[in-house]
Write a protein that holds these residues in place. Structure first.
Motif, PDB file in Angstrom:
ATOM      1  N   GLU A  57      19.591  83.343  22.566  1.00  0.00           N
ATOM      2  CA  GLU A  57      20.942  83.905  22.736  1.00  0.00           C
ATOM      3  C   GLU A  57      21.286  84.751  21.521  1.00  0.00           C
ATOM      4  OE1 GLU A  57      22.862  83.276  25.337  1.00  0.00           O
ATOM      5  OE2 GLU A  57      21.703  81.652  26.240  1.00  0.00           O
ATOM      6  N   LEU A  58      22.324  85.587  21.671  1.00  0.00           N
ATOM      7  CA  LEU A  58      22.787  86.357  20.522  1.00  0.00           C
ATOM      8  C   LEU A  58      23.697  85.502  19.647  1.00  0.00           C
ATOM      9  CD1 LEU A  58      23.656  89.869  22.011  1.00  0.00           C
ATOM     10  CD2 LEU A  58      21.529  89.093  20.935  1.00  0.00           C
ATOM     11  N   VAL A  59      23.582  85.697  18.342  1.00  0.00           N
ATOM     12  CA  VAL A  59      24.496  85.086  17.387  1.00  0.00           C
ATOM     13  C   VAL A  59      25.839  85.829  17.566  1.00  0.00           C
ATOM     14  CG1 VAL A  59      24.859  84.818  14.886  1.00  0.00           C
ATOM     15  CG2 VAL A  59      22.572  84.497  15.872  1.00  0.00           C
ATOM     16  N   PRO A  60      26.984  85.141  17.439  1.00  0.00           N
ATOM     17  CA  PRO A  60      28.262  85.821  17.710  1.00  0.00           C
ATOM     18  C   PRO A  60      28.447  87.117  16.901  1.00  0.00           C
ATOM     19  CG  PRO A  60      28.608  83.461  17.477  1.00  0.00           C
ATOM     20  CD  PRO A  60      27.172  83.723  17.120  1.00  0.00           C
ATOM     21  N   ASP A  61      29.100  88.083  17.561  1.00  0.00           N
ATOM     22  CA  ASP A  61      29.297  89.409  16.962  1.00  0.00           C
ATOM     23  C   ASP A  61      29.885  89.344  15.555  1.00  0.00           C
ATOM     24  OD1 ASP A  61      28.338  90.947  19.063  1.00  0.00           O
ATOM     25  OD2 ASP A  61      30.282  91.069  20.056  1.00  0.00           O
ATOM     26  N   GLU A  62      30.967  88.542  15.389  1.00  0.00           N
ATOM     27  CA  GLU A  62      31.650  88.582  14.085  1.00  0.00           C
ATOM     28  C   GLU A  62      30.725  88.123  12.962  1.00  0.00           C
ATOM     29  OE1 GLU A  62      32.594  86.929  16.736  1.00  0.00           O
ATOM     30  OE2 GLU A  62      32.994  84.822  16.267  1.00  0.00           O
ATOM     31  N   VAL A  63      29.816  87.200  13.267  1.00  0.00           N
ATOM     32  CA  VAL A  63      28.890  86.703  12.238  1.00  0.00           C
ATOM     33  C   VAL A  63      27.942  87.832  11.819  1.00  0.00           C
ATOM     34  CG1 VAL A  63      27.009  85.067  11.782  1.00  0.00           C
ATOM     35  CG2 VAL A  63      28.993  84.360  13.164  1.00  0.00           C
ATOM     36  N   VAL A  64      27.361  88.496  12.833  1.00  0.00           N
ATOM     37  CA  VAL A  64      26.359  89.523  12.549  1.00  0.00           C
ATOM     38  C   VAL A  64      27.014  90.761  11.915  1.00  0.00           C
ATOM     39  CG1 VAL A  64      24.439  90.786  13.549  1.00  0.00           C
ATOM     40  CG2 VAL A  64      25.130  88.660  14.553  1.00  0.00           C
ATOM     41  N   ILE A  65      28.200  91.102  12.377  1.00  0.00           N
ATOM     42  CA  ILE A  65      28.909  92.256  11.809  1.00  0.00           C
ATOM     43  C   ILE A  65      29.195  91.982  10.321  1.00  0.00           C
ATOM     44  CG2 ILE A  65      31.124  93.515  11.861  1.00  0.00           C
ATOM     45  CD1 ILE A  65      30.990  93.152  15.001  1.00  0.00           C
ATOM     46  N   GLY A  66      29.558  90.741  10.013  1.00  0.00           N
ATOM     47  CA  GLY A  66      29.807  90.349   8.620  1.00  0.00           C
ATOM     48  C   GLY A  66      28.553  90.471   7.755  1.00  0.00           C
ATOM     49  N   ILE A  67      27.415  90.072   8.326  1.00  0.00           N
ATOM     50  CA  ILE A  67      26.144  90.146   7.587  1.00  0.00           C
ATOM     51  C   ILE A  67      25.826  91.600   7.238  1.00  0.00           C
ATOM     52  CG2 ILE A  67      23.629  89.947   7.872  1.00  0.00           C
ATOM     53  CD1 ILE A  67      24.083  87.490   9.583  1.00  0.00           C
ATOM     54  N   VAL A  68      26.013  92.484   8.230  1.00  0.00           N
ATOM     55  CA  VAL A  68      25.667  93.893   8.010  1.00  0.00           C
ATOM     56  C   VAL A  68      26.648  94.523   7.009  1.00  0.00           C
ATOM     57  CG1 VAL A  68      25.423  96.151   9.127  1.00  0.00           C
ATOM     58  CG2 VAL A  68      24.489  94.113  10.216  1.00  0.00           C
ATOM     59  N   PRO A 161       7.932  80.825  26.132  1.00  0.00           N
ATOM     60  CA  PRO A 161       8.240  81.484  27.411  1.00  0.00           C
ATOM     61  C   PRO A 161       9.712  81.463  27.825  1.00  0.00           C
ATOM     62  CG  PRO A 161       6.249  80.195  27.605  1.00  0.00           C
ATOM     63  CD  PRO A 161       6.781  79.940  26.225  1.00  0.00           C
ATOM     64  N   GLU A 162      10.376  80.299  27.700  1.00  0.00           N
ATOM     65  CA  GLU A 162      11.760  80.243  28.177  1.00  0.00           C
ATOM     66  C   GLU A 162      12.685  81.127  27.336  1.00  0.00           C
ATOM     67  OE1 GLU A 162      14.976  76.858  29.215  1.00  0.00           O
ATOM     68  OE2 GLU A 162      12.844  76.353  29.372  1.00  0.00           O
ATOM     69  N   ALA A 163      12.504  81.068  26.014  1.00  0.00           N
ATOM     70  CA  ALA A 163      13.347  81.893  25.131  1.00  0.00           C
ATOM     71  C   ALA A 163      13.041  83.382  25.345  1.00  0.00           C
ATOM     72  CB  ALA A 163      13.130  81.499  23.674  1.00  0.00           C
ATOM     73  N   ILE A 164      11.791  83.715  25.618  1.00  0.00           N
ATOM     74  CA  ILE A 164      11.433  85.120  25.880  1.00  0.00           C
ATOM     75  C   ILE A 164      12.194  85.626  27.101  1.00  0.00           C
ATOM     76  CG2 ILE A 164       9.579  86.678  26.655  1.00  0.00           C
ATOM     77  CD1 ILE A 164       7.615  85.100  24.940  1.00  0.00           C
ATOM     78  N   ARG A 165      12.183  84.796  28.174  1.00  0.00           N
ATOM     79  CA  ARG A 165      12.888  85.207  29.403  1.00  0.00           C
ATOM     80  C   ARG A 165      14.374  85.430  29.119  1.00  0.00           C
ATOM     81  NH1 ARG A 165       9.297  81.934  32.086  1.00  0.00           N
ATOM     82  NH2 ARG A 165      10.575  80.065  31.853  1.00  0.00           N
ATOM     83  N   ARG A 166      14.960  84.510  28.377  1.00  0.00           N
ATOM     84  CA  ARG A 166      16.393  84.619  28.087  1.00  0.00           C
ATOM     85  C   ARG A 166      16.678  85.852  27.216  1.00  0.00           C
ATOM     86  NH1 ARG A 166      21.035  84.947  29.700  1.00  0.00           N
ATOM     87  NH2 ARG A 166      22.678  84.418  28.260  1.00  0.00           N
TER      88      ARG A 166
END
Ligand code: AMP
Length: 210
Positions: A57-68, A161-166
């Motif tokens: 899954e994606l890490v929440p937007d606000e977390v990643v935006i803060g990192i960048v 495999p499962e994480a790749i599909r997701r």
């Protein structure tokens, strides 16, 4: 040069980003690498990101935006940057536009690495990474050690495999719309990611020179 590298998981973003960063002398900013490092160090960020990452899954937007935003404050970004794996959602792309506008600058190019899904599944299933230096290799041979530093080669936990599909589903739903988003602003360059690393890199270099 301010460049974004877009593409499905397994399209070759990390491999090509290392080469582009070297050729143009700009920092390679991979949100995936920053998050994996935080997981390895066991920081608070790493602990909260780990569950998302291992499920694909994606890490929440606000977390990643803060990192960048924090990474952009480092002085090496003054000469430009190459973003690998960010933005991944329209909200992230808008946050990036805003940050760039505030510093009176803009993206020079968004490279979209294009490859079909059967090929990315094949690549991700055989991908190994060096646990020490992060080099990416394909496990077609039976090497157990990294050719550059001798570190242990491991399979990323999200290359199961499962994480790749997701991850592919998340890519189609949340990241692919960015191709349209950037084509509207005229910075998009579509590049076929099929072929050898050097062939793809030549196409990217040509696209950046236009
Ligand atoms: P990557 O190394 O780019 O494939 O990223 C690995 C994982 O880190 C992704 O599957 C996400 O869980 C997380 N991640 C990396 N970049 C982002 C981003 N821009 N937004 C949300 N999650 C991200």
């Amino acid at each position: 040069m301010r460049i974004v590298l877009l593409g499905a998981p397994g399209a070759g973003k990390g491999t090509q980003a290392a080469k582009i960063s070297e050729r143009y002398g700009i920092p390679h900013i991979s949100t995936g690498d920053i998050l994996r490092e935080a997981v390895k160090q066991g920081t608070e960020l790493g602990r909260s990101a780990q569950a998302y990452m291992s499920r694909g899954e994606l890490v929440p937007d606000e977390v990643v935006i803060g990192i960048v935003a924090e990474r952009f404050r480092r002085t090496d970004c003054a000469k430009g940057f190459l973003l690998d794996g960010f933005p991944r959602t329209v909200a992230q792309a808008k946050a990036l536009d805003k940050a760039l506008a505030e510093s009176n600058c803009a993206l020079d190019a968004v490279i979209s690495l294009e490859v079909d899904e059967a090929e990315v599944v094949r690549r991700l299933s055989s991908r190994r990474v060096c646990g020490t230096c992060g080099a990416i290799v394909s496990s077609t041979g039976d090497a157990q050690k990294c050719a550059s530093c001798g570190g242990e080669l491991i399979t990323r936990s999200d290359d199961q495999p499962e994480a790749i599909r997701r991850r592919l589903q998340v890519y189609r739903e949340q990241t692919e719309p960015l191709v349209e988003y950037y084509s509207e602003s005229g910075v998009l360059r579509r590049v076929s990611a099929v072929g050898t690393v050097d062939e793809v890199f030549d196409r990217i270099s040509q696209a950046l020179n236009h």
